[in-house]
Design a protein around this motif. Sequence first.
Motif, PDB file in Angstrom:
ATOM      1  N   PRO A  77       0.804  -1.218   0.000  1.00 56.23           N
ATOM      2  CA  PRO A  77       0.000   0.000   0.000  1.00 56.23           C
ATOM      3  C   PRO A  77       0.836   1.267   0.000  1.00 56.23           C
ATOM      4  O   PRO A  77       1.854   1.357   0.683  1.00 56.23           O
ATOM      5  CB  PRO A  77      -0.825  -0.130   1.286  1.00 56.23           C
ATOM      6  CG  PRO A  77       0.005  -0.998   2.184  1.00 56.23           C
ATOM      7  CD  PRO A  77       0.662  -1.985   1.266  1.00 56.23           C
ATOM      8  N   THR A  78       0.379   2.225  -0.771  1.00 53.58           N
ATOM      9  CA  THR A  78       1.026   3.539  -0.795  1.00 53.58           C
ATOM     10  C   THR A  78       0.270   4.533   0.080  1.00 53.58           C
ATOM     11  O   THR A  78       0.729   5.659   0.270  1.00 53.58           O
ATOM     12  CB  THR A  78       1.087   4.087  -2.231  1.00 53.58           C
ATOM     13  OG1 THR A  78      -0.257   4.137  -2.765  1.00 53.58           O
ATOM     14  CG2 THR A  78       1.952   3.206  -3.117  1.00 53.58           C
ATOM     15  N   GLN A  79      -0.894   4.123   0.595  1.00 51.16           N
ATOM     16  CA  GLN A  79      -1.720   4.995   1.411  1.00 51.16           C
ATOM     17  C   GLN A  79      -1.806   4.444   2.838  1.00 51.16           C
ATOM     18  O   GLN A  79      -1.857   3.223   3.037  1.00 51.16           O
ATOM     19  CB  GLN A  79      -3.143   5.091   0.833  1.00 51.16           C
ATOM     20  CG  GLN A  79      -3.191   5.523  -0.611  1.00 51.16           C
ATOM     21  CD  GLN A  79      -2.640   6.911  -0.827  1.00 51.16           C
ATOM     22  OE1 GLN A  79      -2.967   7.841  -0.090  1.00 51.16           O
ATOM     23  NE2 GLN A  79      -1.784   7.069  -1.835  1.00 51.16           N
ATOM     24  N   HIS A  82      -4.313   1.237   4.724  1.00 50.19           N
ATOM     25  CA  HIS A  82      -4.738   0.340   3.655  1.00 50.19           C
ATOM     26  C   HIS A  82      -3.845  -0.891   3.665  1.00 50.19           C
ATOM     27  O   HIS A  82      -2.718  -0.856   4.173  1.00 50.19           O
ATOM     28  CB  HIS A  82      -4.670   1.026   2.288  1.00 50.19           C
ATOM     29  CG  HIS A  82      -5.748   2.041   2.058  1.00 50.19           C
ATOM     30  ND1 HIS A  82      -5.769   3.251   2.722  1.00 50.19           N
ATOM     31  CD2 HIS A  82      -6.851   2.034   1.254  1.00 50.19           C
ATOM     32  CE1 HIS A  82      -6.828   3.943   2.328  1.00 50.19           C
ATOM     33  NE2 HIS A  82      -7.503   3.226   1.440  1.00 50.19           N
ATOM     34  N   ASP A  85      -2.377  -2.004  -2.663  1.00 49.03           N
ATOM     35  CA  ASP A  85      -2.691  -1.196  -3.837  1.00 49.03           C
ATOM     36  C   ASP A  85      -3.167  -2.135  -4.942  1.00 49.03           C
ATOM     37  O   ASP A  85      -2.540  -3.179  -5.200  1.00 49.03           O
ATOM     38  CB  ASP A  85      -1.460  -0.437  -4.328  1.00 49.03           C
ATOM     39  CG  ASP A  85      -1.250   0.880  -3.599  1.00 49.03           C
ATOM     40  OD1 ASP A  85      -1.845   1.065  -2.514  1.00 49.03           O
ATOM     41  OD2 ASP A  85      -0.474   1.708  -4.105  1.00 49.03           O
ATOM     42  N   TRP A 137      -6.678   0.058  -1.811  1.00 49.10           N
ATOM     43  CA  TRP A 137      -6.519   1.340  -2.495  1.00 49.10           C
ATOM     44  C   TRP A 137      -6.579   1.077  -3.991  1.00 49.10           C
ATOM     45  O   TRP A 137      -5.711   0.412  -4.552  1.00 49.10           O
ATOM     46  CB  TRP A 137      -5.206   2.012  -2.126  1.00 49.10           C
ATOM     47  CG  TRP A 137      -4.986   3.334  -2.815  1.00 49.10           C
ATOM     48  CD1 TRP A 137      -4.077   3.621  -3.797  1.00 49.10           C
ATOM     49  CD2 TRP A 137      -5.702   4.560  -2.583  1.00 49.10           C
ATOM     50  NE1 TRP A 137      -4.183   4.934  -4.182  1.00 49.10           N
ATOM     51  CE2 TRP A 137      -5.174   5.547  -3.450  1.00 49.10           C
ATOM     52  CE3 TRP A 137      -6.734   4.925  -1.718  1.00 49.10           C
ATOM     53  CZ2 TRP A 137      -5.632   6.853  -3.480  1.00 49.10           C
ATOM     54  CZ3 TRP A 137      -7.208   6.236  -1.757  1.00 49.10           C
ATOM     55  CH2 TRP A 137      -6.651   7.175  -2.624  1.00 49.10           C
ATOM     56  N   GLN A 138      -7.656   1.557  -4.648  1.00 47.94           N
ATOM     57  CA  GLN A 138      -7.808   1.361  -6.076  1.00 47.94           C
ATOM     58  C   GLN A 138      -6.980   2.435  -6.789  1.00 47.94           C
ATOM     59  O   GLN A 138      -7.354   3.609  -6.845  1.00 47.94           O
ATOM     60  CB  GLN A 138      -9.286   1.450  -6.470  1.00 47.94           C
ATOM     61  CG  GLN A 138      -9.688   0.533  -7.625  1.00 47.94           C
ATOM     62  CD  GLN A 138      -8.886   0.761  -8.888  1.00 47.94           C
ATOM     63  OE1 GLN A 138      -8.605   1.896  -9.260  1.00 47.94           O
ATOM     64  NE2 GLN A 138      -8.491  -0.305  -9.567  1.00 47.94           N
ATOM     65  N   ALA A 139      -5.825   2.021  -7.307  1.00 51.31           N
ATOM     66  CA  ALA A 139      -4.834   2.983  -7.800  1.00 51.31           C
ATOM     67  C   ALA A 139      -5.259   3.670  -9.099  1.00 51.31           C
ATOM     68  O   ALA A 139      -4.818   4.792  -9.375  1.00 51.31           O
ATOM     69  CB  ALA A 139      -3.492   2.283  -7.996  1.00 51.31           C
ATOM     70  N   ARG A 142      -7.946   6.092  -7.621  1.00 53.06           N
ATOM     71  CA  ARG A 142      -7.536   6.660  -6.342  1.00 53.06           C
ATOM     72  C   ARG A 142      -8.709   6.740  -5.364  1.00 53.06           C
ATOM     73  O   ARG A 142      -9.054   7.800  -4.833  1.00 53.06           O
ATOM     74  CB  ARG A 142      -6.886   8.037  -6.542  1.00 53.06           C
ATOM     75  CG  ARG A 142      -5.670   7.992  -7.455  1.00 53.06           C
ATOM     76  CD  ARG A 142      -4.933   9.312  -7.520  1.00 53.06           C
ATOM     77  NE  ARG A 142      -4.410   9.718  -6.195  1.00 53.06           N
ATOM     78  CZ  ARG A 142      -3.317   9.219  -5.636  1.00 53.06           C
ATOM     79  NH1 ARG A 142      -2.617   8.272  -6.260  1.00 53.06           N
ATOM     80  NH2 ARG A 142      -2.928   9.653  -4.457  1.00 53.06           N
ATOM     81  N   THR A 144     -10.895   4.305  -2.137  1.00 52.40           N
ATOM     82  CA  THR A 144     -10.842   3.201  -1.185  1.00 52.40           C
ATOM     83  C   THR A 144     -12.005   2.243  -1.418  1.00 52.40           C
ATOM     84  O   THR A 144     -13.152   2.676  -1.605  1.00 52.40           O
ATOM     85  CB  THR A 144     -10.910   3.728   0.260  1.00 52.40           C
ATOM     86  OG1 THR A 144      -9.759   4.532   0.514  1.00 52.40           O
ATOM     87  CG2 THR A 144     -10.942   2.584   1.267  1.00 52.40           C
TER      88      THR A 144
END
Length: 392
Positions: A77-79, A82, A85, A137-139, A142, A144
């Motif tokens: 995850p980048t967020q 979460h 990703d 996280w739906q990249a 962007r 959730t």
Amino acid sequence: MSFPAQIRIPATYMRGGTSKGVFFRLQDLPEAARVPGTARDQLLLRVIGSPDPYQKQIDGMGGATSSTSKTVILADPTQPDHDVDYLFGQVSIDKPFVDWSGNCGNLTAAVGAFAINGGFVSRDRIPDNGFCKVRIWQANIRKTIVAQVPITNGEVQETGDFELDGVTFPAAEVQVEFMDPADGDGAMFPTGNVVDELEVPGVGSLKATMINAGIPTIFVNAEDIGYTGTELQDDINSDPKALAMFETIRAHGAVRMGLIENIEEAANRQHTPKVAFVSSPADYISSSGKQIRAGEIDVLVRALSMGKLHHAMMGTAAVAIATASAVPGTLVNLAAGGGDRTDVTFGHPSGTLRVGAEARQEDGEWTATKAIMSRSARILMEGWVRVPEDTF
């Protein structure tokens, strides 16, 4: 004469909802494909078997439909707060490109299970029995998404008695919750209106609801384009003139929504927006032979994906349908009888689906807070996919 050897890449082939796709962990991809770009696209095209002028994808993992020409890459995850990703790539069947412009709601149901099995979810968050809440996280868009994945004896439970129209066998139910599902950062109704007059050359002036929720979608009335809303796949997909008309509507709607600057760009953006037509409830026979009664549904919806009528309903389009139904005055809401609603049951070619959504109006603009639907998912095969080493 020498020829390139094949390389093998760890992968999992999964069904999610009414779609199938090849799933990868980012760290398992060849180094050149771990970043966006030509190498990644060429790899995924070869895995799926595209571009294929025969439109069969015989030499790849694709199934020659928009529902089965899909790829997923999961990464750390980048967020904050979460677990994973999730990046989705819709692979064109007959053209050499991968469309990264939107999400796949159906495959989202499989993302939770893959994240657990792939080691993205901390072990202490997985119960021995019950449900594991996977924060995704739906990249692409962007946003959730939360998947409630059933767990038995510490492992993902895949089998069960949940039936989903469009899927032959029952499986375990996975609840998927799309938080703030308006697609991207723009307004939910990019034109500022819940209904617009859309001028389409060769078709005429159509009433249209253009919404960004789940995935950008253009809704038109079935009767305005000569349909009833009870059509099945062959009624549309066997008619080249009909397909050309829908693509023209889609292209002009995309310009009106601000997704592209001119209609020529639509050819390289096949995944979004979707185009769908709606009608008030009516009796019909689904593609499986199941009788659908008008009293069982609120509205009829047929949607096209990648230029063809979908055999059931895209998950993201289902979010758009539910959100539009919750906003008084949209074409979906009006076809469903109008008024306020927090859920909708719609008829599609394979049967019916119930989806919940919440929307509210603030300072004159509509926003969606969440949409909820039930799906199922299952691992079909796991191991390695192979591609020639000179693919990328």
